[in-house]
Design a protein around this motif. Sequence first.
Motif, PDB file in Angstrom:
ATOM      1  N   ALA A  71       0.829  -1.207   0.000  1.00 38.65           N
ATOM      2  CA  ALA A  71       0.000   0.000   0.000  1.00 38.65           C
ATOM      3  C   ALA A  71       0.865   1.260   0.000  1.00 38.65           C
ATOM      4  O   ALA A  71       0.585   2.224  -0.725  1.00 38.65           O
ATOM      5  CB  ALA A  71      -0.935   0.003   1.206  1.00 38.65           C
ATOM      6  N   ILE A  72       1.927   1.248   0.790  1.00 39.24           N
ATOM      7  CA  ILE A  72       2.828   2.406   0.847  1.00 39.24           C
ATOM      8  C   ILE A  72       3.533   2.597  -0.498  1.00 39.24           C
ATOM      9  O   ILE A  72       3.624   3.721  -1.011  1.00 39.24           O
ATOM     10  CB  ILE A  72       3.842   2.254   2.002  1.00 39.24           C
ATOM     11  CG1 ILE A  72       3.120   2.366   3.346  1.00 39.24           C
ATOM     12  CG2 ILE A  72       4.958   3.291   1.891  1.00 39.24           C
ATOM     13  CD1 ILE A  72       3.942   1.933   4.537  1.00 39.24           C
ATOM     14  N   LEU A  73       4.025   1.506  -1.080  1.00 40.10           N
ATOM     15  CA  LEU A  73       4.673   1.614  -2.397  1.00 40.10           C
ATOM     16  C   LEU A  73       3.688   2.072  -3.471  1.00 40.10           C
ATOM     17  O   LEU A  73       4.058   2.816  -4.377  1.00 40.10           O
ATOM     18  CB  LEU A  73       5.314   0.286  -2.792  1.00 40.10           C
ATOM     19  CG  LEU A  73       6.587  -0.078  -2.028  1.00 40.10           C
ATOM     20  CD1 LEU A  73       7.075  -1.473  -2.415  1.00 40.10           C
ATOM     21  CD2 LEU A  73       7.678   0.950  -2.273  1.00 40.10           C
ATOM     22  N   GLY A  74       2.440   1.649  -3.368  1.00 35.09           N
ATOM     23  CA  GLY A  74       1.422   2.114  -4.300  1.00 35.09           C
ATOM     24  C   GLY A  74       1.225   3.617  -4.212  1.00 35.09           C
ATOM     25  O   GLY A  74       1.051   4.297  -5.225  1.00 35.09           O
ATOM     26  N   MET A  75       1.262   4.137  -2.990  1.00 34.62           N
ATOM     27  CA  MET A  75       1.130   5.587  -2.806  1.00 34.62           C
ATOM     28  C   MET A  75       2.337   6.322  -3.378  1.00 34.62           C
ATOM     29  O   MET A  75       2.186   7.371  -4.016  1.00 34.62           O
ATOM     30  CB  MET A  75       0.995   5.917  -1.324  1.00 34.62           C
ATOM     31  CG  MET A  75      -0.331   5.554  -0.725  1.00 34.62           C
ATOM     32  SD  MET A  75      -0.424   6.142   0.969  1.00 34.62           S
ATOM     33  CE  MET A  75      -0.572   4.611   1.838  1.00 34.62           C
ATOM     34  N   ILE A  76       3.521   5.773  -3.144  1.00 34.22           N
ATOM     35  CA  ILE A  76       4.753   6.444  -3.572  1.00 34.22           C
ATOM     36  C   ILE A  76       4.964   6.327  -5.077  1.00 34.22           C
ATOM     37  O   ILE A  76       5.251   7.319  -5.758  1.00 34.22           O
ATOM     38  CB  ILE A  76       5.970   5.860  -2.816  1.00 34.22           C
ATOM     39  CG1 ILE A  76       5.883   6.200  -1.326  1.00 34.22           C
ATOM     40  CG2 ILE A  76       7.283   6.378  -3.409  1.00 34.22           C
ATOM     41  CD1 ILE A  76       6.875   5.455  -0.461  1.00 34.22           C
ATOM     42  N   LEU A  77       4.816   5.120  -5.609  1.00 32.46           N
ATOM     43  CA  LEU A  77       5.177   4.868  -7.007  1.00 32.46           C
ATOM     44  C   LEU A  77       4.047   5.071  -8.006  1.00 32.46           C
ATOM     45  O   LEU A  77       4.299   5.404  -9.164  1.00 32.46           O
ATOM     46  CB  LEU A  77       5.707   3.435  -7.156  1.00 32.46           C
ATOM     47  CG  LEU A  77       6.947   3.077  -6.353  1.00 32.46           C
ATOM     48  CD1 LEU A  77       7.282   1.598  -6.515  1.00 32.46           C
ATOM     49  CD2 LEU A  77       8.127   3.942  -6.772  1.00 32.46           C
ATOM     50  N   TYR A  78       2.799   4.859  -7.569  1.00 34.23           N
ATOM     51  CA  TYR A  78       1.693   4.849  -8.521  1.00 34.23           C
ATOM     52  C   TYR A  78       0.612   5.887  -8.223  1.00 34.23           C
ATOM     53  O   TYR A  78      -0.462   5.852  -8.805  1.00 34.23           O
ATOM     54  CB  TYR A  78       1.083   3.446  -8.596  1.00 34.23           C
ATOM     55  CG  TYR A  78       2.089   2.423  -9.072  1.00 34.23           C
ATOM     56  CD1 TYR A  78       2.532   2.424 -10.390  1.00 34.23           C
ATOM     57  CD2 TYR A  78       2.611   1.474  -8.209  1.00 34.23           C
ATOM     58  CE1 TYR A  78       3.466   1.498 -10.841  1.00 34.23           C
ATOM     59  CE2 TYR A  78       3.541   0.548  -8.652  1.00 34.23           C
ATOM     60  CZ  TYR A  78       3.968   0.561  -9.957  1.00 34.23           C
ATOM     61  OH  TYR A  78       4.895  -0.356 -10.392  1.00 34.23           O
ATOM     62  N   GLY A  79       0.895   6.795  -7.306  1.00 37.63           N
ATOM     63  CA  GLY A  79      -0.029   7.887  -7.049  1.00 37.63           C
ATOM     64  C   GLY A  79      -1.352   7.474  -6.433  1.00 37.63           C
ATOM     65  O   GLY A  79      -2.366   8.149  -6.616  1.00 37.63           O
ATOM     66  N   GLU A  80      -1.366   6.373  -5.684  1.00 37.69           N
ATOM     67  CA  GLU A  80      -2.599   5.961  -5.021  1.00 37.69           C
ATOM     68  C   GLU A  80      -2.930   6.943  -3.901  1.00 37.69           C
ATOM     69  O   GLU A  80      -2.052   7.661  -3.426  1.00 37.69           O
ATOM     70  CB  GLU A  80      -2.439   4.532  -4.487  1.00 37.69           C
ATOM     71  CG  GLU A  80      -2.300   3.517  -5.608  1.00 37.69           C
ATOM     72  CD  GLU A  80      -2.128   2.091  -5.110  1.00 37.69           C
ATOM     73  OE1 GLU A  80      -2.145   1.859  -3.887  1.00 37.69           O
ATOM     74  OE2 GLU A  80      -1.969   1.215  -5.966  1.00 37.69           O
ATOM     75  N   PRO A  81      -4.194   7.000  -3.476  1.00 38.33           N
ATOM     76  CA  PRO A  81      -4.609   7.987  -2.463  1.00 38.33           C
ATOM     77  C   PRO A  81      -3.786   7.899  -1.181  1.00 38.33           C
ATOM     78  O   PRO A  81      -3.419   6.813  -0.734  1.00 38.33           O
ATOM     79  CB  PRO A  81      -6.068   7.623  -2.186  1.00 38.33           C
ATOM     80  CG  PRO A  81      -6.518   6.857  -3.380  1.00 38.33           C
ATOM     81  CD  PRO A  81      -5.308   6.173  -3.920  1.00 38.33           C
TER      82      PRO A  81
END
Length: 104
Positions: A71-81
């Motif tokens: 989830a953290i990598l998704g926020m950092i790398l893919y602009g997730e909420p």
Amino acid sequence: MSWMYLILAGIFEMIGVTMINSWHKKRNWQSLFLLFAGFGASFLFLALAMKELPMGTAYAVWTGIGAAGGAILGMILYGEPKDAKRIFFIAMVLSAAIGLKLVS
């Protein structure tokens, strides 16, 4: 040493999950290779950790690291909420994993 194996397993789980997203976006052989390598290493280190740690504890911590890290990598790398509620619940997952370490 088993806790170090478990942490490594969680880190490789994060890599594998991140590469699933990368594979869907790019469809290149590097993403596919890293996907299989990440999950392969994750299972190897999980198996090594489970030689000494109870299955339930090892699995819970492994999935907690993988889920929170993904989830953290998704926020950092893919602009997730990145809203506060989401970060709060990720912190709860990580605190549960740390709590299991403290009582094991």
